[in-house]
Design a protein around this motif. Structure first.
Motif, PDB file in Angstrom:
ATOM      1  N   ALA A   1      38.062 175.536  21.894  1.00  0.00           N
ATOM      2  CA  ALA A   1      37.738 176.231  20.644  1.00  0.00           C
ATOM      3  C   ALA A   1      38.298 177.634  20.768  1.00  0.00           C
TER       4      ALA A   1
ATOM      5  N   CYS B   1      38.188 181.231  19.181  1.00  0.00           N
ATOM      6  CA  CYS B   1      37.315 182.041  18.333  1.00  0.00           C
ATOM      7  C   CYS B   1      37.985 183.392  18.124  1.00  0.00           C
ATOM      8  N   LYS B   2      38.409 183.654  16.885  1.00  0.00           N
ATOM      9  CA  LYS B   2      39.219 184.847  16.591  1.00  0.00           C
ATOM     10  C   LYS B   2      38.452 185.838  15.730  1.00  0.00           C
TER      11      LYS B   2
ATOM     12  N   THR C   1      36.126 183.535  13.508  1.00  0.00           N
ATOM     13  CA  THR C   1      36.469 182.273  12.866  1.00  0.00           C
ATOM     14  C   THR C   1      36.851 181.326  13.997  1.00  0.00           C
TER      15      THR C   1
ATOM     16  N   THR D   1      41.342 186.827  20.407  1.00  0.00           N
ATOM     17  CA  THR D   1      40.985 185.415  20.358  1.00  0.00           C
ATOM     18  C   THR D   1      40.328 185.047  21.677  1.00  0.00           C
TER      19      THR D   1
ATOM     20  N   ASN E   1      38.673 177.873  15.440  1.00  0.00           N
ATOM     21  CA  ASN E   1      39.718 176.872  15.290  1.00  0.00           C
ATOM     22  C   ASN E   1      39.658 175.980  16.522  1.00  0.00           C
ATOM     23  N   GLU E   2      39.756 174.675  16.345  1.00  0.00           N
ATOM     24  CA  GLU E   2      39.719 173.752  17.481  1.00  0.00           C
ATOM     25  C   GLU E   2      41.082 173.062  17.620  1.00  0.00           C
ATOM     26  N   PRO E   3      41.994 173.646  18.403  1.00  0.00           N
ATOM     27  CA  PRO E   3      43.319 173.042  18.562  1.00  0.00           C
ATOM     28  C   PRO E   3      43.271 171.708  19.309  1.00  0.00           C
TER      29      PRO E   3
END
Length: 125
Positions: A43, A45-46, A33, A51, A35-37
């Motif tokens: 990015a 990617c977990k 999945t 991660t 997530n873009e903090p």
């Protein structure tokens, strides 16, 4: 060393040239999945307990050009063959097909679009 100091995990921090392409590869091939903090720059990617922290570095020398044959990480997984099927379906670069090794692991090696190499290993029963 303090006996209470224990490593709890590892999250590779990787320089990538094209953040969108790389994050999509991790999502498709490794089932991450995304997530873009910091959109456009980072990015995360977990998948499972790992991660992959991808940092946009368009001017960095890609891993494919480093002349280094080392692997970024050895990822312990529950089903090497499932990852192999996913990699085949996504036309990912496979460096080593699933192989039972004498050290008790079934292993698969993959290379990302940026040239980072990962070994995925499953304990043989």
């Amino acid at each position: 060393m303090d006996q209470d100091a224990t490593m709890l995990g590892s999250n590779p921090v990787l320089a990538v040239r094209d953040l969108t392409t790389s994050a999509a590869w991790y999502a498709r091939v490794l089932g991450c999945t995304v997530n873009e903090p910091d959109p456009g720059n980072w990015a995360f990617c977990k998948t499972g307990a790992v991660t992959f922290m991808l940092g946009r570095c368009p001017d960095a020398l890609p891993a494919t050009e480093l002349g280094d044959h080392s692997y970024v990480a050895y990822l312990t997984v529950t089903d090497v063959d499932a990852f192999h099927r996913r990699a085949l379906a996504e036309a990912a670069e496979i460096l080593k097909t699933p192989t039972d090794e004498p050290w008790g692991m079934r292993e698969l090696a993959l290379r990302t679009p940026d040239g980072h190499r990962f070994m995925l290993g499953q304990t043989l029963r």
